[in-house]
Design an enzyme around this catalytic site. Structure first.
Site, short mmCIF file in Angstrom:
data_model
loop_
_atom_site.label_atom_id
_atom_site.label_comp_id
_atom_site.label_asym_id
_atom_site.label_seq_id
_atom_site.Cartn_x
_atom_site.Cartn_y
_atom_site.Cartn_z
N LYS A 29 0.31 -0.94 -0.09
CA LYS A 29 -0.67 -0.43 0.09
C LYS A 29 1.15 1.00 -0.18
O LYS A 29 0.58 1.93 -0.87
CB LYS A 29 -0.59 0.01 1.47
N ARG A 98 -3.18 3.58 9.06
CA ARG A 98 -3.34 2.15 7.97
C ARG A 98 -2.08 1.27 7.92
O ARG A 98 -1.34 1.66 7.66
CB ARG A 98 -3.72 2.87 6.68
N GLY A 107 -8.49 -7.70 4.44
CA GLY A 107 -9.40 -7.56 5.89
C GLY A 107 -8.65 -8.26 6.62
O GLY A 107 -9.13 -8.97 7.94
N MET A 109 -5.45 -7.18 8.27
CA MET A 109 -5.27 -6.36 9.51
C MET A 109 -5.95 -4.52 9.53
O MET A 109 -7.17 -4.90 9.53
CB MET A 109 -3.32 -6.18 9.20
N ARG A 343 -3.51 -0.92 -6.26
CA ARG A 343 -2.19 -2.35 -6.55
C ARG A 343 -2.49 -3.05 -7.80
O ARG A 343 -3.70 -3.40 -7.84
CB ARG A 343 -2.57 -3.59 -5.25
N HIS A 459 -5.49 -32.49 6.83
CA HIS A 459 -5.96 -33.67 6.42
C HIS A 459 -6.40 -33.50 5.02
O HIS A 459 -6.25 -34.52 4.12
CB HIS A 459 -6.20 -34.81 7.74
N SER A 786 15.41 -42.02 -17.64
CA SER A 786 14.46 -41.78 -17.20
C SER A 786 14.30 -41.37 -15.81
O SER A 786 13.98 -43.12 -15.12
CB SER A 786 13.57 -42.49 -17.41
N CYS A 854 9.80 -39.12 -15.66
CA CYS A 854 8.42 -40.13 -15.75
C CYS A 854 7.74 -40.35 -14.54
O CYS A 854 6.50 -40.35 -14.20
CB CYS A 854 9.02 -41.13 -16.96
N TYR A 874 13.54 -33.45 -21.66
CA TYR A 874 12.17 -33.80 -21.40
C TYR A 874 11.59 -34.79 -19.84
O TYR A 874 12.00 -34.71 -18.99
CB TYR A 874 11.33 -34.91 -22.99
P1 ADP Z 1 -7.60 -2.15 3.75
O1 ADP Z 1 -6.48 -2.58 3.21
O2 ADP Z 1 -8.41 -3.18 4.14
O3 ADP Z 1 -8.26 -1.65 2.24
P2 ADP Z 1 -7.18 0.40 3.80
O4 ADP Z 1 -6.29 1.10 4.57
O5 ADP Z 1 -7.11 0.66 2.11
O6 ADP Z 1 -7.93 -1.00 4.92
O7 ADP Z 1 -8.03 1.13 4.69
C1 ADP Z 1 -9.63 0.90 4.50
C2 ADP Z 1 -11.23 2.14 3.80
O8 ADP Z 1 -10.48 3.30 4.30
C3 ADP Z 1 -9.77 2.73 2.94
O9 ADP Z 1 -10.80 1.64 1.16
C4 ADP Z 1 -9.93 3.71 2.40
O10 ADP Z 1 -11.43 4.00 1.43
C5 ADP Z 1 -10.61 5.03 4.07
N1 ADP Z 1 -9.40 5.54 3.89
C6 ADP Z 1 -8.45 5.38 4.37
N2 ADP Z 1 -7.78 6.13 4.57
C7 ADP Z 1 -8.26 6.91 4.26
C8 ADP Z 1 -8.06 8.08 4.34
N3 ADP Z 1 -6.89 9.18 4.54
N4 ADP Z 1 -9.26 9.82 4.09
C9 ADP Z 1 -10.59 9.27 3.59
N5 ADP Z 1 -10.37 7.47 3.91
C10 ADP Z 1 -9.47 6.65 4.32
MG MG Z 2 -7.92 -1.01 0.76
#
Ligand code: ADP
Ligand code: MG
Ligand code: MG
Length: 902
Positions: A29, A98, A107, A109, A343, A459, A786, A854, A874
Site C-alpha cells: 500500500k 493504515r 481484511g 489487519m 495495486r 489432512h 528416465s 516420468c 524432456y
Molecule cells: P484495507 O487494506 O483493509 O483496504 P485501508 O487502509 O485501505 O484498509 O482502509 C480502508 C478504507 O478506509 C479505504 O478503502 C479508504 O476508503 C478509507 N480510508 C483510508 N484512509 C483514508 C483517508 N486518509 N481518507 C479517507 N478515507 C480513508
Molecule cells: Mg484498502
C-alpha cells in the site's frame, strides 16, 4: 520534507520518497501510494513507517530508537504542508492509520480513520465543514468505534448494537436518517462502552491516539487470523507490516461526496470496461462492509461528471504505468477526487490469460512477459469442468478451495456410509469437521470432500490433492453434527442423503445439484470446440500464449500413456512422445489365467508355454501404441510390480480353499495358487521382488517383452509406418543388473530387427538412490535415463506414499518440515540433488545421454522449472498435465529474473 536528517536508521518515508518497487520496506500500500504521488496523481499527503520498524517492535516489544522523533518530524512537515495541526480544536488535521504488508492480506489487519478527533476538535471539524455537525459527529463516532475495536479490543458487536438501538428508536434502518443529535448521543454511548471495557476514558490527546493506533497496526501482524492467513498463503511470518499515516479526506460530507472501488478490467473475465462500486456520502469502510447498497461505478458519471472523467483518465494512466490490471480505492470530497490506494489486482485464472493476451495486443507487454503473467496452476484450473452458475445458485458457505474440481453428490458423514453408497453407484460428498486417517476409504469412495475446519495443509486437503479429488476445507459457516447425521448452514439443515455441490477451486458450497459444464480450454486442446467458441477471448489468449511457450521451451513434453486411446488424447494435448508406457495392465483381465500359469509353472515347459501365449497379445498392444504415436519416441517400461499383485488376495483365496475343502471338492489347483501366494508374500513389497529383479529371476519374462516390442516395431515399419521404441528397465540399482538384461535384449533385438531399419534404444529408470549415485557407471550401459521421481522420493525419504500421505503428512506440513508434499513437487534439496548428480555424472560418462523424467512431478509447475534448470531433455506426465508442462517449460525458458507472481 522532514527536518534534521541524522545518521540514525531511517524508519519513516514521506510518500514523495518512496516508489512501487519498495514493497519490502514500505509494504504494498505504501509503495503504491508513493508511486501515485510521484506520478502527480491526487493522493492525500502522508508518510509510511517501514516494515523494519514493525519487525523491531515485534522483536523487542517497544518502538525502536529514533522512531518517535522521526514520526514527530514527519508529522510536523505534514502539518505545515496542510496548514493544520493534528487535533487542533479550531481546524483539526485528521489522519488515517493504515496497515499494509508486502503481500496484500485482505481484511486481515487494521485501519483506523479520523485519528485526531476529540471532544473539542469535533466542534472545529463541524465549523470547518460549514457548520456540518452531522458529519463531524459521524466521524467522531467512527473513530471511537474503530479505535475501540482495533486498538483496545473492545468487542465490535457492542458498538453495532448501540447503533442499531438508536436506529430502531428512530424507526429507521438507514444511517443517513440519523441527525447530529442522534450521533452526538451515539458518541456518548460509545464512550461508555469504551470506558467499560478498557477501564479508562477515550484518549483525548491526538498524539496518544496516533501512537496507540500505530502500535496496534504493528501488533495486528500477529493477530490470530493474520497468522492463519499467512500460513495458508505461505507468506513468511517475519515480514511485518508497514504503517501508513494519511491525511483524511471525507466522503461523508454530503451528497456531493462519496467513496468507491474500481478495477481497470473485469477481474472475473478480464473483459475491458469499467468495473466498480460507488457509495455517495460515505466513508471508505462502508463500501466493503456492505452497510448500504452501492451503485455501479457508471452511475458516478451522472452524479459527478468531472470526477468521473478524471477517475477514468487516472485509471487509464495507472494501467499504462503498471502495464497490468489495477484495482483502486478512491474518495470524492465535495467534488474533488482523491486516490487512496492502488495495486496490481488479483484476478481469476481465466482473466489472467485474457488480460495477458490483451496487453500484448495493446503493445503494453511483449509475449515473453505475457508468459510470466500466467502459470500452470491457472491453466490446470481452466482445464477442470466447471459449475454452470447462470441461474439461481447461490453459495451457502465459502471455505478454502483445497483441491480443485466441481463435484455434486449426496451428503454422508462417515467413511463407512460413503463406501456403502458409492458401492450402490451413488455419487457422495463426505462431510466432516475434519478428516483423519480413518476416513481414507470414505475419501476414496467419495466424489468430493467438504470439511468445516482446517486449511490448505489439513489432512483432508493434502490427501484429496494427492488423490486428485475435489475438496473444500475449512468452510466454517457449516456446523457439522456427525451423530445426528446432519449439518446446518445459513439457517438451513442438510441431512444425510441430501445433495450438495462443492467447487474445489473457489471453495464455494451450494445446496442441490449444480449442473457441470466441460472446460472450453480442454475442448480447444482436443480440437472439439464448435465455431462459435473458437473465437472466444479466453480460447484466443490460451492459444496465443501456448504457441509462444512452445516456441520458447527447451524441454520436450511427453506423456505417460499405456493404451492407444491415452496416447491419442495426449497427442492432441501436444505430447511429443511417450515417456512412460507401463506394461502391467497388459497382464490383467482375461490374461490373468496365463499369468497364473506363468507363476505356478513347475517345469520350464509350462512357463514357456504361458510366455508364448502372452507374446502375440503384448505385440498387438505395442503395435497399437506405435501406430498411434507414428514415429514419435515411445518408452516402454518392462514389467515392474511384484508378481503377486497379479494373483488373488491371500485372505480371500484361503477362505475359498477352506470352504471348497469342507465341501469335499477338488481343490488341487486352488491349493497350488494359495501356496504360491503364501510363498510370494512380502512384508515390504515396494522393496521386494519387482522390476529388474523379477526379470533376472523369472527366465524368459523380459525376453518375451523385448521380443514383443521389437516385433511390433518391425510390423509397424513393414506396414509403412514409423516406430521409435525405447526399452526401459525399471528399478536398476547397479550397472551389472542392466548389463545382464541388456546382453539378452540385444541378442533378441538383432535377431528380430534384421534389416528392417528399426532402431531400439535401451535405457534405465533412475529411481533407486544407488542408481543416482552410480550414474556414471550405469550410463555405460544405458542410452537414456528416465528419472522415476515417485520411487526416488519414496526411497530417498524412506517412506511409502500409500501409507504416509494419509497418516502424517498433514502434521509435517503444519510443522513446516515440508512446504508442500514432496510427492506433489520435487524436493529440490534432497531428491532433486540425486537427480542433479545422476544427470551430471551420467552425461559426463556418456555425452548425449538422453535424460527425461516420468514421475508425476513431470506435470508439476515448480518441478518442471527444476528439470529445466538441471538440463533434462524432456518431462513426461499424464495426458491431462501435458499442456501445463508445455506452458511451464516455456515459462522456465524465458524466466530470467526469478520474480514471483504473487
Ligand atoms: P484495507 O487494506 O483493509 O483496504 P485501508 O487502509 O485501505 O484498509 O482502509 C480502508 C478504507 O478506509 C479505504 O478503502 C479508504 O476508503 C478509507 N480510508 C483510508 N484512509 C483514508 C483517508 N486518509 N481518507 C479517507 N478515507 C480513508
Ligand atoms: Mg484498502
Ligand atoms: Mg517406479
Amino acid at each position: 520534507m522532514a527536518a534534521q536528517e541524522t545518521d540514525e536508521h531511517k524508519y519513516v518515508y514521506d510518500f514523495s520518497e518512496g516508489n512501487k518497487d519498495l514493497k519490502d520496506l514500505l509494504g504494498g500500500k505504501g509503495a503504491n501510494l508513493a508511486e501515485m504521488t510521484n506520478l502527480g496523481l491526487p493522493v492525500p499527503p502522508g508518510f509510511t513507517i517501514t516494515t523494519e520498524a514493525c519487525q523491531a517492535y515485534l522483536a523487542t516489544g517497544r518502538e525502536p530508537d529514533g522512531l518517535a522523533g522521526q514520526i514527530e518530524a514527519h508529522l510536523q512537515a505534514l502539518e505545515r504542508e496542510m496548514g493544520k495541526r493534528l487535533g487542533d480544536p479550531g481546524d483539526p488535521l485528521l489522519v488515517s492509520v493504515r496497515s499494509g504488508a508486502k503481500f496484500s492480506m485482505p481484511g486481515m489487519m487494521e485501519t483506523v480513520l479520523n485519528v485526531g478527533l476529540n471532544d473539542q476538535s469535533v466542534v472545529g471539524l463541524a465549523a470547518q465543514a460549514g457548520q456540518n455537525d452531522r458529519f463531524a459527529w459521524d466521524s467522531y463516532r467512527r473513530l471511537i468505534q474503530m479505535f475501540g475495536k482495533t486498538v483496545c479490543e473492545v468487542p465490535g458487536e457492542e458498538f453495532e448494537h448501540a447503533l442499531d438501538e438508536i436506529k430502531s428508536a428512530k424507526g429507521t434502518h438507514n444511517d443517513l436518517d440519523l441527525d447530529a443529535d442522534d450521533l452526538r448521543g451515539l458518541v456518548d454511548a460509545y464512550k461508555k462502552i469504551f470506558a467499560k471495557h478498557t477501564g479508562r476514558d477515550f484518549p483525548q490527546q491526538p498524539r496518544e491516539q496516533l501512537d496507540l493506533a500505530i502500535r496496534a497496526v504493528f501488533e495486528s501482524w500477529n493477530a490470530e487470523r493474520a497468522v492463519l492467513y499467512r500460513r495458508q498463503e505461505r507468506i513468511p511470518a517475519d515480514l511485518g507490516t508497514a504503517v501508513n499515516v494519511v491525511t483524511m479526506v471525507f466522503g461523508n460530507l454530503g451528497p456531493d461526496s462519496g467513496t468507491g472501488v474500481a478495477f481497470t478490467r473485469d477481474p472475473g473475465s478480464g473483459a475491458q470496461g469499467i468495473y466498480g462500486d460507488y457509495l455517495a456520502n460515505a466513508q471508505g469502510e462502508d463500501v466493503v462492509a456492505g452497510i448500504r447498497n452501492t451503485v455501479p461505478l457508471q452511475e458516478l458519471e451522472r452524479l459527478d461528471k468531472s470526477s468521473y472523467d478524471e477517475l477514468l483518465s487516472i485509471m487509464a494512466r495507472l494501467e499504462e504505468h503498471y502495464r497490468d490490471l489495477c484495482d483502486i480505492e478512491f474518495t470524492i470530497e465535495r467534488g474533488k477526487l482523491w486516490m487512496l490506494q492502488t495495486r496490481v489486482g488479483k484476478r481469476t485464472a481465466a482473466a489472467a490469460f485474457v488480460i495477458a493476451g490483451q496487453l500484448v495486443d495493446e503493445g503494453l507487454i511483449d509475449e515473453d512477459e505475457a508468459l510470466h503473467r500466467v502459470n500452470g496452476a491457472q491453466l490446470a484450473q481452466l482445464m477442470f469442468p466447471r459449475f454452470q452458475l447462470d441461474h439461481e445458485f447461490e453459495a451457502v458457505a465459502t471455505g478454502i478451495g483445497a483441491s480443485p474440481g466441481a463435484a455434486s453428490g449426496k451428503v454422508v458423514f462417515t467413511s463407512a456410509r460413503a463406501v456403502e453408497l458409492a458401492a450402490e453407484g451413488e455419487s457422495v460428498i463426505l462431510v466432516r469437521r475434519e478428516t483423519n486417517p480413518d476416513d481414507l476409504n470414505g475419501m476414496i469412495a467419495a466424489k468430493g470432500i467438504l470439511t468445516s475446519r482446517g486449511g490448505k495443509t489439513s489432512h483432508a486437503a493434502v490427501v484429496a490433492r494427492g488423490m486428485g479429488k475435489t475438496c473444500v476445507s475449512g468452510a466454517d459457516e457449516i456446523d457439522v453434527n456427525v451423530p445426528a447425521k446432519r449439518f446446518t448452514v445459513a439457517g438451513q439443515t442438510v441431512d444425510e442423503g441430501d445433495v450438495v455441490s462443492i467447487d474445489g477451486t473457489t471453495g464455494k458450497v451450494y445446496l442441490g445439484e449444480v449442473p457441470v459444464m466441460p472446460s472450453e480450454v480442454v475442448q480447444y486442446f482436443e480440437g472439439s470446440l464448435d465455431d462459435e467458441h473458437v473465437d472466444n477471448p479466453l480460447v484466443r489468449a490460451v492459444h496465443r500464449i501456448m504457441t509462444h511457450a512452445d516456441g520458447k521451451r527447451r524441454l520436450a513434453v511427453r506423456t505417460n500413456a499405456d493404451t492407444g486411446a491415452d496416447a491419442a488424447r495426449a497427442r492432441r494435448f501436444g505430447a511429443e512422445g511417450i515417456g512412460l508406457c507401463r506394461t502391467e495392465h497388459m497382464f490383467l483381465g482375461d490374461r490373468r489365467e496365463l499369468v497364473e500359469r506363468l507363476i505356478l509353472a513347475r517345469a520350464e515347459g509350462e512357463r514357456d508355454e504361458a510366455l508364448a501365449a502372452l507374446l502375440p497379445m503384448q505385440r498387438a498392444d505395442f503395435e497399437e501404441i506405435f501406430r498411434e504415436m507414428d514415429g514419435l519416441p515411445v518408452t516402454v517400461r518392462l514389467i515392474d510390480p511384484p508378481l503377486h499383485e497379479f494373483l488373488p488376495p491371500l485372505e480371500q483365496l484361503a477362505v475359498n480353499v477352506a470352504v471348497a475343502q469342507e465341501r469335499g471338492e477338488d481343490v488341487a489347483k486352488e491349493e497350488a495358487l494359495l501356496a504360491a501366494v503364501r510363498r510370494m508374500h512380502e512384508e515390504n513389497p515396494m522393496l521386494g521382488l519387482r522390476g529388474v529383479r523379477l526379470g533376472l529371476v523369472i527366465p524368459g519374462l523380459f525376453a518375451m517383452q523385448v521380443r514383443a516390442i521389437a516385433e511390433a516395431a518391425v510390423a509397424v515399419v513393414r506396414a509403412g509406418g514409423k516406430a521409435c521404441p525405447e526399452i526401459m528397465v525399471p528399478l536398476v540399482g547397479a550397472v551389472q543388473e542392466l548389463e545382464t538384461v541388456r546382453a539378452e535384449a540385444e541378442k533378441i533385438i538383432a535377431e528380430v530387427v534384421g534389416d528392417s531399419g528399426v532402431e531400439v534404444l535401451i535405457g534405465t529408470m533412475i529411481e533407486v538412490p544407488r542408481a543416482a549415485l552410480t550414474a556414471g557407471q550405469i550410463a555405460e550401459a544405458a542410452e537414456f535415463f528416465s528419472f522415476g521421481t515417485n520411487d526416488l522420493t519414496q526411497m530417498g525419504w524412506g517412506f511409502s506414499r500409500d501409507d504416509v500421505e494419509g497418516a502424517f503428512f498433514w502434521r509435517y506440513l503444519e510443522l513446516g518440515i515440508f512446504g508442500i508434499s514432496p510427492f506433489e513437487s520435487i524436493d529440490r534439496d534432497g531428491v532433486g540433488r540425486l537427480v542433479r548428480i545422476a544427470a551430471e555424472e551420467g552425461r559426463a560418462a556418456r555425452p548425449g545421454l538422453k535424460l527425461g523424467v516420468c514421475g508425476e512431478h513431470g506435470g508439476d509447475p515448480d518441478s518442471v522449472h527444476f528439470f529445466h534448470e538441471v538440463g533434462l531433455d524432456y518431462v513426461s506426465c499424464s495426458p491431462f498435465r501435458v499442456p501445463v508442462a508445455r506452458l511451464e517449460a516455456g515459462r522456465a525458458a524465458v524466466q530470467t529474473d526469478g520474480s514471483d507472481s504473487r
